[in-house]
Design a protein around this motif. Structure first.
Motif, PDB file in Angstrom:
ATOM      1  N   ILE A  29       0.880  -1.179   0.000  1.00  0.00           N
ATOM      2  CA  ILE A  29       0.000   0.000   0.000  1.00  0.00           C
ATOM      3  C   ILE A  29       0.907   1.215   0.000  1.00  0.00           C
ATOM      4  O   ILE A  29       1.659   1.452   0.944  1.00  0.00           O
ATOM      5  N   THR A  30       0.845   1.987  -1.030  1.00  0.00           N
ATOM      6  CA  THR A  30       1.710   3.158  -1.127  1.00  0.00           C
ATOM      7  C   THR A  30       0.981   4.454  -0.824  1.00  0.00           C
ATOM      8  O   THR A  30       1.612   5.479  -0.622  1.00  0.00           O
ATOM      9  N   GLY A  31      -0.317   4.460  -0.744  1.00  0.00           N
ATOM     10  CA  GLY A  31      -1.079   5.676  -0.446  1.00  0.00           C
ATOM     11  C   GLY A  31      -1.893   5.485   0.825  1.00  0.00           C
ATOM     12  O   GLY A  31      -2.387   4.399   1.119  1.00  0.00           O
ATOM     13  N   ILE A  32      -2.028   6.546   1.612  1.00  0.00           N
ATOM     14  CA  ILE A  32      -2.812   6.505   2.851  1.00  0.00           C
ATOM     15  C   ILE A  32      -3.955   7.485   2.700  1.00  0.00           C
ATOM     16  O   ILE A  32      -3.753   8.654   2.347  1.00  0.00           O
ATOM     17  N   ASN A  33      -5.145   7.038   3.008  1.00  0.00           N
ATOM     18  CA  ASN A  33      -6.324   7.897   2.965  1.00  0.00           C
ATOM     19  C   ASN A  33      -6.420   8.639   4.300  1.00  0.00           C
ATOM     20  O   ASN A  33      -6.675   8.033   5.345  1.00  0.00           O
ATOM     21  N   ILE A  34      -6.212   9.953   4.290  1.00  0.00           N
ATOM     22  CA  ILE A  34      -6.224  10.723   5.539  1.00  0.00           C
ATOM     23  C   ILE A  34      -7.577  11.387   5.814  1.00  0.00           C
ATOM     24  O   ILE A  34      -7.734  12.085   6.802  1.00  0.00           O
ATOM     25  N   THR A  35      -8.552  11.140   4.979  1.00  0.00           N
ATOM     26  CA  THR A  35      -9.866  11.751   5.183  1.00  0.00           C
ATOM     27  C   THR A  35     -10.488  11.374   6.530  1.00  0.00           C
ATOM     28  O   THR A  35     -10.992  12.255   7.237  1.00  0.00           O
ATOM     29  N   PRO A  36     -10.470  10.108   6.971  1.00  0.00           N
ATOM     30  CA  PRO A  36     -11.034   9.805   8.295  1.00  0.00           C
ATOM     31  C   PRO A  36     -10.293  10.500   9.441  1.00  0.00           C
ATOM     32  O   PRO A  36     -10.910  10.932  10.412  1.00  0.00           O
ATOM     33  N   MET A  37      -8.983  10.647   9.317  1.00  0.00           N
ATOM     34  CA  MET A  37      -8.215  11.326  10.360  1.00  0.00           C
ATOM     35  C   MET A  37      -8.593  12.809  10.426  1.00  0.00           C
ATOM     36  O   MET A  37      -8.735  13.376  11.515  1.00  0.00           O
ATOM     37  N   VAL A  38      -8.794  13.438   9.278  1.00  0.00           N
ATOM     38  CA  VAL A  38      -9.199  14.845   9.255  1.00  0.00           C
ATOM     39  C   VAL A  38     -10.592  14.996   9.869  1.00  0.00           C
ATOM     40  O   VAL A  38     -10.842  15.938  10.627  1.00  0.00           O
ATOM     41  N   ASP A  39     -11.482  14.067   9.594  1.00  0.00           N
ATOM     42  CA  ASP A  39     -12.822  14.110  10.188  1.00  0.00           C
ATOM     43  C   ASP A  39     -12.743  14.037  11.715  1.00  0.00           C
ATOM     44  O   ASP A  39     -13.427  14.781  12.428  1.00  0.00           O
ATOM     45  N   ILE A  40     -11.922  13.147  12.216  1.00  0.00           N
ATOM     46  CA  ILE A  40     -11.774  12.995  13.669  1.00  0.00           C
ATOM     47  C   ILE A  40     -11.188  14.265  14.273  1.00  0.00           C
ATOM     48  O   ILE A  40     -11.642  14.740  15.323  1.00  0.00           O
ATOM     49  N   MET A  41     -10.200  14.852  13.621  1.00  0.00           N
ATOM     50  CA  MET A  41      -9.586  16.081  14.133  1.00  0.00           C
ATOM     51  C   MET A  41     -10.582  17.236  14.151  1.00  0.00           C
ATOM     52  O   MET A  41     -10.597  18.040  15.083  1.00  0.00           O
ATOM     53  N   LEU A  42     -11.435  17.332  13.153  1.00  0.00           N
ATOM     54  CA  LEU A  42     -12.438  18.394  13.135  1.00  0.00           C
ATOM     55  C   LEU A  42     -13.466  18.208  14.247  1.00  0.00           C
ATOM     56  O   LEU A  42     -13.907  19.179  14.875  1.00  0.00           O
ATOM     57  N   VAL A  43     -13.843  16.968  14.508  1.00  0.00           N
ATOM     58  CA  VAL A  43     -14.777  16.694  15.607  1.00  0.00           C
ATOM     59  C   VAL A  43     -14.135  17.077  16.936  1.00  0.00           C
ATOM     60  O   VAL A  43     -14.768  17.707  17.794  1.00  0.00           O
ATOM     61  N   LEU A  44     -12.864  16.728  17.121  1.00  0.00           N
ATOM     62  CA  LEU A  44     -12.169  17.106  18.352  1.00  0.00           C
ATOM     63  C   LEU A  44     -12.064  18.626  18.487  1.00  0.00           C
ATOM     64  O   LEU A  44     -12.220  19.175  19.588  1.00  0.00           O
ATOM     65  N   LEU A  45     -11.823  19.316  17.395  1.00  0.00           N
ATOM     66  CA  LEU A  45     -11.748  20.767  17.422  1.00  0.00           C
ATOM     67  C   LEU A  45     -13.070  21.375  17.881  1.00  0.00           C
ATOM     68  O   LEU A  45     -13.095  22.282  18.713  1.00  0.00           O
ATOM     69  N   VAL A  46     -14.171  20.864  17.352  1.00  0.00           N
ATOM     70  CA  VAL A  46     -15.489  21.371  17.753  1.00  0.00           C
ATOM     71  C   VAL A  46     -15.730  21.101  19.238  1.00  0.00           C
ATOM     72  O   VAL A  46     -16.228  21.969  19.969  1.00  0.00           O
TER      73      VAL A  46
END
Length: 151
Positions: free
Chosen positions: A12-29
């Motif tokens: 696997i050469t690519g990592i999908n960071i979309t779920p991590m960004v979603d979690i970070m935005l929820v934590l920010l809120v």
């Protein structure tokens, strides 16, 4: 095999960071909401005079002075230098009656809380609460003038 498909043997050469960004935005809120509620802590505004420029208590005729002296087993309380004795509930009732009587005579009454250095902070706050609960809107904490510096 279809073009672009992954085999089990390929890395696997690519990592999908979309779920991590979603979690970070929820934590920010969550952090934003909690910090706004933490900042709404109710404080007590105190008209605290500077020790070097404070007025003499005798110069304030429209005032009531509540005093407390700390001791190991409890404390002593007084109103304008007159000791108030009894259980804590009796002392509170006596002070409340005196404060109410003075407020009924003068709505602009200023309360002054004077505690010695051995008194518990809770005793001072309790006296301020008694003043507030019985109609005194202006109050101060009595201090002593610092000794003059020689030199």
């Amino acid at each position: 095999m279809a073009a672009g498909g992954l085999d089990d043997d390929e890395e696997i050469t690519g990592i999908n960071i979309t779920p991590m960004v979603d979690i970070m935005l929820v934590l920010l809120v969550i952090f934003m909401v909690t910090t706004t509620t933490i900042n709404k802590i109710e404080g007590m505004e105190v008209d605290k005079p500077d020790a070097s420029s404070g007025k003499n208590i005798d110069e304030l005729p429209q005032s009531i002075v509540l005093m407390c002296r700390g001791q190991d087993g409890g404390g002593e309380f007084a109103i304008d230098g007159q000791p108030v004795e009894g259980t804590q509930a009796e002392i509170d009732q006596a002070m409340a009656r005196e404060i109410e009587a003075r407020v009924s005579q003068n709505a602009e009454l200023q309360g002054i809380v004077q505690c010695d250095t051995k008194a518990q902070v809770g005793a001072m706050v309790h006296l301020i609460d008694l003043l507030r609960e019985n109609g005194v809107t202006k109050y101060a904490i009595a201090t002593e003038q610092p000794p003059a510096v020689k030199g």
